[in-house]
Scaffold this motif. Structure first.
Motif: not given
Length: 221
Positions: A8-10, A19-23, A41-45
């Motif tokens: 649940h990362i934002s 990005f918001q609420d990634l799991s 948001g690929k680079t940021q992730l």
């Protein structure tokens, strides 16, 4: 065994959610494509997984390190195990190829004899022996990308993150780079490769995670 657990990362940039609420979870030894449109948001992730950025909320666990809370003075225990291939190569252009390969090893206090051996072995494996004494600024885009990959692999990482490593390269060079990643993967390494290159994903089948509308979804290509 889980290598990566994202809960649940934002992440915000200039008060707007990237990005918001990634799991998701990624197992040790997996090869995963990370895709999505430009700006998704690929680079940021990838930078979050590398320990270069922190999330605003949620949890990020990478080989048992809590990157969402880990103290800065302990972060090196994670980053020393991660190889990162940046989209723009991020090499020191006015230094030689050999200088660029030496630096990550010096930072990790690798003994001098091992440094020489690793450089020779890595250069031989990627067929860049003839480039070692050349300034990076004199290399082609494809050659620079090979050096960037060599720099990421020379530290013997347990996790390899690659941000659009085949962007602006022809198909032959793209295939060559994927072969390098597959060899690393075959030796037990975990790979997360950000790309929007559909032909590549069709040709080399792996699990695909897509950032879509600020959420993370598993898709089939």
């Amino acid at each position: 065994m889980q290598h990566i657990a994202i809960n649940h990362i934002s992440k915000k940039l200039d008060s707007k959610h990237i990005f918001q609420d990634l799991s998701c979870t990624i197992e040790a030894g997996e090869f995963v494509y990370l895709t999505g449109v430009s700006g998704a948001g690929k680079t940021q992730l990838l930078r979050v997984l590398a320990g270069l950025q922190r999330v605003d909320s949620g949890e990020v666990w990478v080989h048992q390190y809590p990157l969402h809370t880990i103290a800065k003075n302990r972060l090196y225990m994670h980053t020393r195990k991660v190889g990162f291939v940046f989209q723009s190569s991020n090499l020191l252009e006015h230094y030689t190829v050999q200088d660029n390969l030496v630096m990550p090893l010096l930072i990790r206090n690798v003994p001098y004899k091992q440094i020489i051996e690793r450089i020779q072995d890595q250069a031989s494996e990627l067929h860049i022996q003839d480039l070692l004494n050349k300034p990076v600024s004199k290399l082609s885009g494809g050659q620079q990308q090979l050096v960037a990959i060599a720099r990421a692999l020379i530290i013997k990482p347990v996790l390899l993150l690659a941000d659009e490593p085949t962007a602006n390269l022809d198909w032959t060079m793209s295939q060559y780079i994927l072969d390098i990643f597959h060899k690393y993967h075959a030796q037990g390494g975990t790979v997360i490769l950000a790309t929007h290159h559909k032909e590549l994903m069709h040709t080399y089948k792996h699990r695909v995670l897509m950032i879509y509308r600020k959420a993370l979804k598993e898709i089939r290509i």
